[in-house]
Every structure is written in C-alpha cells, then in structure tokens.
Write an enzyme that holds these catalytic residues in place. Sequence first.
Site, PDB file in Angstrom:
ATOM      1  N   GLY A   1       0.760  -1.149  -0.093  1.00 22.80           N
ATOM      2  CA  GLY A   1      -0.017   0.014  -0.011  1.00 22.80           C
ATOM      3  C   GLY A   1       0.893   1.227  -0.027  1.00 22.80           C
ATOM      4  O   GLY A   1       0.691   2.286  -0.855  1.00 22.80           O
TER       5      GLY A   1
ATOM      6  N   MET B   1       5.127   2.624   1.893  1.00 24.97           N
ATOM      7  CA  MET B   1       6.302   2.351   2.285  1.00 24.97           C
ATOM      8  C   MET B   1       7.331   3.385   2.918  1.00 24.97           C
ATOM      9  O   MET B   1       7.241   4.250   2.168  1.00 24.97           O
ATOM     10  CB  MET B   1       7.133   1.375   1.252  1.00 24.97           C
ATOM     11  CG  MET B   1       8.803   0.999   1.736  1.00 24.97           C
ATOM     12  SD  MET B   1       8.675   0.020   3.173  1.00 24.97           S
ATOM     13  CE  MET B   1      10.112   0.389   3.978  1.00 24.97           C
TER      14      MET B   1
ATOM     15  N   HIS C   1       0.101   6.892   8.729  1.00 30.00           N
ATOM     16  CA  HIS C   1       0.808   5.848   9.334  1.00 30.00           C
ATOM     17  C   HIS C   1       2.424   5.979   8.784  1.00 30.00           C
ATOM     18  O   HIS C   1       3.210   5.641   9.593  1.00 30.00           O
ATOM     19  CB  HIS C   1       0.039   4.625   8.595  1.00 30.00           C
ATOM     20  CG  HIS C   1       0.736   3.241   8.623  1.00 30.00           C
ATOM     21  ND1 HIS C   1       0.240   2.154   9.660  1.00 30.00           N
ATOM     22  CD2 HIS C   1       1.620   2.843   8.292  1.00 30.00           C
ATOM     23  CE1 HIS C   1       1.021   1.170   9.712  1.00 30.00           C
ATOM     24  NE2 HIS C   1       2.110   1.301   8.869  1.00 30.00           N
ATOM     25  N   GLU C   2       2.587   6.183   7.377  1.00 34.04           N
ATOM     26  CA  GLU C   2       3.891   6.088   6.945  1.00 34.04           C
ATOM     27  C   GLU C   2       4.786   7.083   7.687  1.00 34.04           C
ATOM     28  O   GLU C   2       5.803   6.996   7.843  1.00 34.04           O
ATOM     29  CB  GLU C   2       3.925   6.151   5.347  1.00 34.04           C
ATOM     30  CG  GLU C   2       3.058   5.183   4.676  1.00 34.04           C
ATOM     31  CD  GLU C   2       3.563   3.872   5.024  1.00 34.04           C
ATOM     32  OE1 GLU C   2       4.558   3.564   5.447  1.00 34.04           O
ATOM     33  OE2 GLU C   2       2.821   2.930   5.063  1.00 34.04           O
TER      34      GLU C   2
ATOM     35  N   HIS D   1       6.186   6.322  10.884  1.00 32.71           N
ATOM     36  CA  HIS D   1       7.105   5.494  10.851  1.00 32.71           C
ATOM     37  C   HIS D   1       8.725   6.222  10.942  1.00 32.71           C
ATOM     38  O   HIS D   1       9.610   5.705  11.110  1.00 32.71           O
ATOM     39  CB  HIS D   1       7.330   4.590   9.709  1.00 32.71           C
ATOM     40  CG  HIS D   1       6.559   3.399   9.838  1.00 32.71           C
ATOM     41  ND1 HIS D   1       6.822   2.507  10.928  1.00 32.71           N
ATOM     42  CD2 HIS D   1       5.347   2.828   8.813  1.00 32.71           C
ATOM     43  CE1 HIS D   1       5.649   1.376  10.375  1.00 32.71           C
ATOM     44  NE2 HIS D   1       5.028   1.432   9.314  1.00 32.71           N
TER      45      HIS D   1
END
Length: 844
Positions: free
Chosen positions: A253, A255, A289-290, A293
Amino acid sequence: MAELKHFYETFQPKHYDVYIDIDREKKLISGKTTITGAAQAQEISVHQKYLKVSAVQAGNQDVPFTTDDQADTIRITLPAAGDVTVAITYTAPLTDTMMGIYPSYYQLNGEKKQLIGTQFETNAARQAFPCVDEPEAKATFDLAIKFDEHPGETIISNMPEKSEKDGVHYFATTVRMSTYLIAFAFGEMQSKLTKTKSGVEIGVFATKAHQANELDFALDIAKRAIEFYEDFYQTPYPLPHSYQLALPDFSAGAMENWGLVTYREALLLLDPDNTALDTKQLVATVITHELAHQWFGDLVTMKWWDDLWLNESFANMMEYVSVDALQPDWHIWETFQTSEAPAALQRDATDGVQSVHVDVEDPAEIDSLFDGAIVYAKGARLLVMVRALIGDDALRAGLKNYFAAHQYGNATGADLWSALGAASGLDIGAIMHSWLDQPGYPVVTAAVKDGQLTLSQKQFFIGEGQDVGRQWQIPLNSNYDAAPAIMKEKEVVLGDYAKLRAAAGKPFRVNVGNNSHFIVKYDDTLMQDILTHTDELDDIAKLQLLQDLRLLADGRQISYATLVPLLPRFADSHAAVVNTALYRVASNLKRFVTPDSPEENQLKAFYNQLSADQLARLGWTPKAHESNDDQLTRPFILSAALYGKNGAAIAAAHDLFKANADKLASLPADIRFYVLANEVHDFGSADLVDELVAAYRETTDGSYKGDLRAAVTQTPDKALLAKLIGLFKDPDTVKPQDLRSWFYGILANHHGEQAAWDWLRNNWQWLEEKVGGDMEFTTYITVVANVFRTRERLNEFKAFFEPKLNTPGLTREIQMDTKVIASRVDLIEAEKDAVNAAVAKEIQ
C-alpha cells in the site's frame, strides 16, 4: 535456507558509497558499492540477490570471493580482520517484479512511459547493491545515481541532491539508517512543495498523467502530520525533507522509506472535488501511518524482523491518533472500531494464527510476518489498550525517552515497555507479554451462578482449536466497580448479582469502549438485561454487542438463527458504526443460502425490509451539509436495497446512470460504484462492459478505477466474465498490483467462481513468477478462503494447496485458511435450516 547467523555479527558497515548506473533501454543496472566497516573475522559475508559480481577489492587489492545465489551471499576473504574498505563491482537486471529497483508504467497522451522507483523492504536492497541487508546493520550512505536521462526528468531520494556532474546525481550523506529504507526514483514528475513550521520541506510527487489538484490533499495532510508528530513525540523530524511519491506500480500500500515515502497512486492522490469521505479517511490514515514510521521504525528500528510489530503496530495506532488530531470532525476512532478491531478478532480466533511477536530467521518467511490482521490491527489494538492504561502524558514522556535512548539505532519490544513503564509506574511488560507472545484471545463469560456474578476466561476459537490453557491479563473496563481493573485469574467472583445490579442501576457490562482485545459472552440473564436497555447503549456499545454476537455465532457458541430477530431493532440507527456492524452480520447470512434459490429470495426480502426506511430517509444523492454518519451509512443502505431487489432503488440507479452516461466519472463518488454495478448487473451488455473497461484503462483517478473494476466484475454473464479473466495477463489493462482485486471480484461473483478458481489453479506458476517475491502473494490464498463455503470447494482447496505446504512463506497461510473454510462449511451444514427458518419468520 535459514539465515541462522546474521551477517552483522562478523561485519559491521559504517558507511556506504553506492554508485548505480541504470540503463532503462537495456534493462540493466551497473554498479560499484564501497563499504567501510569493521570485520570481526577474516571471512565476511554481504548480501546480494540477482547480482553478477565481477570484482571485489579490499584496500584497493583484489581479494578472493564466491557468490552463493541460494543463500543471497557474497563470501569474501579479507587479508585480515579489522577496519576495512571493501569495493564490489557488479551488474544486475532491471526487473518488473515491483521489488528492488524497478520500472512503473503509465500512459500519457497515448504514449507509454515509465517511472523508476524502489521497494527494498524487507530484504530487496540486496537486489540493488551489495550490503549487509539486516535492520540492525545501520550505516550512513552516499548515493550517486546515473541513468539514461532525458530532458524534463527529475530524480529524488532520501536526502536532497547536492550536485550533478557528468550525468551523475550526487545526494547528501544520509543519517545512520537501515538498508531497507533507502529509496530513490526518477522520471518525468510533477510536484507540489511546502514547508512545516520547523522548516522541513514537504513534497508530493506524481507522474504528469494526474491533474495537479490531485496532489493537494496529500500535501496538506503530510505537512500537518509532520508538525503533529514533532509535537507529540517531542522529537524533531531528523531529515531536511519529507517527500511523498505516488508510483503507478506498487506492490504494497505504501512504504516508509526515510524522507521518500512511496505509495500506490490510489492511496496518495485524490480528486478534492469528488472523493468519498471514507476514501479521504483511508488516504489520510495511510499517509499518517507512514509518517509515524519516520520516527518509529526509521529513527529507531527494530533489531530484527521478529519485532516487526514494533514498527507496524505502533504506526497503525498512531495513524488514528494523528488523524483524530488533524481532523477531529471525522471521529476517526470509529473507523478503527469498524475496520481494525473486527479484522483482528476474526483472524486471531483461528487456531494456528501467529502471535504478534514471532521468531523468524529464514528470509523467505519474513514477508509472511506482514499479517495485516495481526501485526497491524491486533498489535494496534494492544497498544490502544496500553494507551488507555497509562494515558497520553505517560505515553508521550515514555516515547520521548525511548527516542532519545535509541535514536539512529535499534531496539526491541522490551526497550519500549521499559520506557513506557518508567514513565507510567506500571509493569507494562508483564501485562503485554501475555498478549504479544501467545496467539489468540479470550472470551470472557459473564454469568450469574448461584446468585453470584462470575467472570471466567478461556481462549476463543472459530473452528476446531486446541485449548492449551492460555491465560491473559485482561483490562476489563467494566461499568461495575466490583470488577477488577485487570483480570489475571481463570475465574473471578464479583459478588451477589442482585445487590450489584440494584446498586449500579444499569446492566452489567465489560470491555466498555471496546478497546481491549477480547469478546464477551453474557449468560441469558445478563444478555436479556442488556437487550431490554439497548436504547440506553451508546453507538460503540451497540457495535460491540453485534460484533461479539457475530463472533460467538462464528465460533458455534450461539446460533446465527438467534441473531436474525435482533437485526431489525438496530436497522434505523443513524450511526455508521452501528450500520457497519449490522450489515456485517447480515452479509454473513448470505453464506446460508444457495444463489438464486427460494431461500435467497427470502433473504433478499429481509434485506429490503432492513434498509427500506433508511433508503427513504437518505435517498440516493448526497445532500449538502449532511452528517459524516449519513455519508458513511448510505453505501450500506444502497448495497442492501439493491441486493434486496428494491424496485425503486434499482430504477433510481438506472436513471442516474442514463442521466450521466457521458460523464460517469462525475457521479458522486459515494454512490458511483452502486450506480455502475446496478447497471452492469441488471441492464448490462457486452458493449457496456467494454465501455467500462476502456474507461478503466484511461482514467488515472484511483477511486474511479476501483469503482469500475468492482462494477464490471458484477456481471452475471459467464462469457463476459471469461473475457475479463482473459485480461488478467494484460498488464496494460490489469496491472499486477491490481490483479488480486480483479481476481477476487470475479471469484466472489457466483457466476464467475468456477472460472476464477480454474484460472488460479492453471496459472499458479505464472502468478508465483509475477508476484511471488512480494508480501502480498499469500493473500491470493486468503481471498479464496474468504469465498469458499462448500465441502466440495474445501476438498478442492486442500487438493491444490496441501502439496504446497512446504513452500517457504506459504505454510501458515495454507494451514490457517484450510481451517477457515472447514469451520465455515461445518457451520453452514449445521445451521442452514435454522437460519433460513429465522429469516422466513422475520418477513412474514
């Protein structure tokens, strides 16, 4: 082939000079990588995959080496151990596997073009350059990239470009980082840039096939997300820029490459004027979300892949924390309750499921760890439990200390629990050990025994399961003070029920808020008390009630037939969370009917009854200023009304199609799929399907593309379905990244199930060659298991997949999905008559 010994133990790289020359025309990579590091022995190994190594030098002298393609290895004999500089010269193919360095293809003004991008997680950096390709092997990197450059092309990477000389692009030295986070891309791109309050440059990049305004939403979310995380983590973003890149071909989806995050186009770009709210929410949560990270995973990285959950579970929780702060009007935690929670509960109830923390060594097995329902959804639920226990102040203080202690390095789960425990004064590790290191979850049975209110815990299974006496430390979150905060025992007695009920003045409940990872089975006394007072329950409590009853029915602890009469009492809810749970139960009732049978006609009538009042209230066309709940509920209602053969709904959809036949993309995105699907199913023709497939090829709007794909696979015409299956190997129509969705659409259509299943069996080797190298490959098995429901199909599934049980990376999925189908078949055979009788009773 197990990597029993990590290469980092004998060779610790400190710095890489990576030179790569890419010839797109010849599909060839030529490179030289110079690694400076500390060799603990004279014999060292570095990773390679598909590389043809021509020379290895140490200290400018040729040294002996061998390559082992089975072990992804270059074994090098050095003159001596100690500090060393190793230079490796090599060539490699430029592949179309969506792993390593690869081309993405797209059309612009009828011309086929390509954008070169990278995907190195989990262990594909070794396909691009020789390296110690392990998360612990952090180093700094100087990238120099040359390519067959044309005017108008752009190249970007983790760090800013510092110079260009003789066609070679030199990038600034990276911070200390893991190999799997290196990224670069080049080709003809458009971009939009802005800066955060702290001066970080934010960019969104895409091909020029997209409208410029499709980049705006992502740019806004990314900017505000970086600002939010800098504040929440109390730790500055550590790089000069944060670029978001949409790749036309992308297996995952998205990275989290540090400073250059890559995405599927549909998960980054959107039409700001015509995109459904749930799609905007999805894109926003993917971006956040990414970006979560960039600290949790990139700045501090798990030491080894067994702690993958450290990256993914945390980012999965933080995507909701951040979007809730950025867009509080969305009530995004409701989406967590309707997507992450049920996914985790469903998957985690099958015996043999992996635990969140999994020991793993074999590189072929690492990709199988990326179980979305466990490592992402369940792990996030467990962290939500922790957040609820310790509060945000302790969470933020603990994280700040965690980042300070481990920045630019590696950590384990124990390190996180230590930091959060120190900040909160709680032994978080002891509580979380039972949840992370063992699979499954408990069902807490609440019962009145001999007048005493009693709670007991036991592992919950859907299908056959071996009870080995697992216990959990369960945050109960009860609405009665007599219940302990944490239930550690197999059974606890809370006291005299009549007195407790009189003192509380309300029905007894546990897991209030539905934040803890367990389900509840109330005995008849307690359940009837709850059902008598359903009007007093909040929307999450209603969702939870329907969710837990559905799971108990899946687990054969209650009958699905008892759920049927409960559905109408929730059917008029205006809350999207309740409607999501309601129609999840209703959808499961379809399993008990044979397509086109009298029983299915009864079920359709029941669907029509459930949805009729809401259809009249909401109508087909979105209204100005309507609530988010209404926007999110309408799709459930339209879907139910169309399945229920509501004549007015079918006619309204047909009229909308005819009125917009020459501009289908402009149909409101919230309802567009239902209009298209209705037309294909009830008024379809070969010409219509051809027209929609042509539109699918041409559009760059990911949302519209998804609607077209899902609609055309609804055709009942077997000849047209066969024609669509014929497109599966045509990458100009069906990109490999989208093939699974096409396959599933036809498999789930009972008119196409046989043809799709035959295609998969006949083309498995081709499929393995095409997408076998990425982490989504196993999900082809999963989607088959989601559809099959007869003993005949179960036997066919076993006959095809059991010979593949020893294939690395597939073993657990085959075992799990065999159990999923078997439990469904047993359930249907046992309860079919009772469920259909219950439905018949409701429509009399």
